[in-house]
Design an enzyme around this catalytic site. Sequence first.
Site, mmCIF file in Angstrom:
data_model
loop_
_atom_site.group_PDB
_atom_site.id
_atom_site.type_symbol
_atom_site.label_atom_id
_atom_site.label_comp_id
_atom_site.label_asym_id
_atom_site.label_seq_id
_atom_site.Cartn_x
_atom_site.Cartn_y
_atom_site.Cartn_z
ATOM 1 C CE1 TYR A 14 19.938 -43.453 -104.878
ATOM 2 C CE2 TYR A 14 19.034 -43.291 -107.084
ATOM 3 C CZ TYR A 14 19.563 -44.041 -106.056
ATOM 4 O OH TYR A 14 19.708 -45.381 -106.214
ATOM 5 C CG ASP B 243 13.166 -48.381 -112.848
ATOM 6 O OD1 ASP B 243 12.657 -49.200 -112.055
ATOM 7 O OD2 ASP B 243 14.270 -47.864 -112.640
#
Length: 858
Positions: free
Chosen positions: A326, A117
Amino acid sequence: MPPPKVLMVAEKPSIALAIASVLSHGQMFTRRGSTEVHEFEGMFRDSPAHFKVTSVIGHVFSLDFPAKYQDWSATDPFDLFQAQVVKNESNPKAHICRHLNQEARGCRYLVLWLDCDREGENICFEVLESSGFNIRDAYRARFSSVTEKDVLKALDNLVKPNRAESLAVDARQEIDLKVGVAFTRFQTSFFQGKYGNLDSRVISYGPCQTPTLGFCVQRYLQMNTFKPEKFWSLHPYIFHNGYEIQLEWQRGKLFDINVAMMFQKLVAQDGVLKVTEMSEKQETKARPVGLNTVNLLKVASSALGFGPQMAMQLAERLYTQGYISYPRTESTAYPPSFDFRGALSAQANNPTWGNYVQGLLTNGYHKPRSGTDVGDHPPITPMRSAAEDTLGNDAWKLYQYICQHFIGTVCPDCKYLRRKVEFSIGGESFHCTGHNVITKGFTAIMPWLAVSDKNLPSFIKGQKIEVSKMELYEGSTAPPDYLTESDLISLMENNGIGTDASIPVHINNICERNYVQVQAGRKLVPTTLGITLVRGYQTIDPDLCLPDIRSFIEQQITLIAKGQIDHHYVVQHVIQQFMQKFSYFVKKIEDMDALFEAQFSTLTESGRILSKCGKCLRYMKYISAQPPRLYCGTCEEVYDLPQKGIIKLYKELCCPLDNFELLLCSMPGPEGKSYPLCPYCYSNPPFEGIEALINTAKTGTSGKMGKGAGMPCTLCPHPSCPNSLVSQGVCACPECSGTLVLDPVSAPKWRLFCNMCNCLVFLPQGAHRISTTRERCSECDSSIIEVDFNKKTTPLEDGSTLHRGCILCDELLHSLIEMKHGRGFRSSRGRGRGRKVGYRGRGRGGKMMDPKMSFRDF
DNA sequence: GCAAGGTC
């Protein structure tokens, strides 16, 4: 020639470990550093290579203003917009920068395994800068999971780091910093200390936190301005085959009683219902898509009662202990390679849902719904089985939900039959509906989402049925309720406020700053301060508290990310706009102040009478709301007091310099120290150069006096005042450069405390009186103290009670004292910091000695 | 004492 070395850097240690394990097939050598480094031999671009895989821990740098802008009183917030900004290491103690630089030495290539990202792209360039690599030798691995397949594919398809995306993040950082800090400093300084009952330590502004607050206040205002309206509805009841059923009116509710009564009359005239239509339809309630962070937070708040901050802490712990994947992800789509069988098998022995899972494993599980893949991390799933007693109650609840949600995603949908029977009477239509579950599907595992059966008796089309009772129901529209945390998370997500990781932080911020309070049912109730702030923005410049302010910034930096516009140009353009908004806000701040004036009490009307002013000799008022202060109504002066501690009058003693009555500040707890202070000297130290000393004591740095730092009597070098450092100081602190002074109100647990650090020394307990004298020890220059022991417990041989001596050199006194620290006991022995400590603090030149030696027997 | 974004 040895093979070239390749340095690989991941965003966090766990990813470095996963990548190294895949590429080395588990055959690696791991050594510790700032973060772990995994080394192994392998192939890089078809040639043998030596790999070193390590990681950063999130961002390496964070943006700030240079030191000269750090002093609030010396900086005009407006100047911050055009100020330079500097990048400092985010976590200087971790030495990530040094670590990367060291590991880069001798490496030929750099491969960046950061999250895919914008932030990840920005960290790429932080790593490039820290490591000193030339971008020519740097490559970017693009991956969305750390499975073998994904990692190998990423390594075969390396790209270059994307500078445009990174620059967009740089721009966002600079804009957020400048806007946030300028507005925060201005409004804090403007309102601080202005009102008696206003807690105004920090009145913050931010492009994320303020719109977040805006949502809560908007709902509050809707509730407050809501005007209830009466409505009416026809409720016919029937008895049929043993069921009593209330029918629903096609028209729902009407807001005119005359019209409603007219219909009631029509229906009553007819008197008999006729069955006009019967229908059956199979409905589907879809199984959930994969769980992402935002949805986890919403369920945690609405169903489990955990706030977002708490939920993330629990999830974080479950993740580091290997129970779940996660926990920060936006994606709801599973990667194609996801091992459902493996993940399900781990749940096959669970006492609650194990049987069901075994059924899925033997009879086949469903392919999950597609969801969305944002390219960050897979949805949150359980990784291994756990038991309640090892996790603890709260973590177990969260883990349980994550498991149930995961299993739910591979279950069949829930299917049920919806039956509807329609009636007509007096030309009006009514109906009733029933539900019959066909397949429970995922609701067997997530029972709180189950569709409940509602049976209807059988009807025949054209059948006529008597109305047993006809009710003209009168209701009233109700105002909306306060926003729940879960509602707020949805609003933030839909308006692009914050990210999965920062949403909990923003919500926590507006709670901690006392703008909203979380009440029963995790409802967010804005405080007077929160409401007044938002109403203030609404009167001056509504943009300031609307979510559009964030979307505007996002949209502008997206232009940079796409490489369409130069980043400096965009930053300047956006900053210019905010400068205009800022100037206008400053100009109109009185409009906001008018709202504050209406809500908060002025200094004159708040506070309680405490001590005498040295100038006009009248009593001043003590205002306990943060920041604590004294207000003299006659002189119209405000005197700042210590931020922490309980303030009382100190024996009606006065400061010899300015005649102000002294106060005593006591820190809470059995080991909290007490010290006297003069309210005037505290903010206006009478001796030159004292500021530097105060700042060393409060912050460990030198410079101008900041807020909350002041000069108590224990730092005052007045030569003859009985309360000054000179009179009350006993000897140098063994832990820092401060001086141990007598705590004047500690009887009978007499003690000394350091005027700089939290060092504490207990004196002979139970003594009647302990005081300092003007005499000094000929050995070490400490003050001789006088102890008046208790008659019953005196250690003196002849039964006498009075004893004078030096606490370090007098054998008797030295044997009766004990050293302790305010926070956690540390032995002073063998710390080997190599400090140079001499006698200081009493303002007179004394013989140099090392008190560490004198304290050796503690 | 201040923002928002990573991660712990």
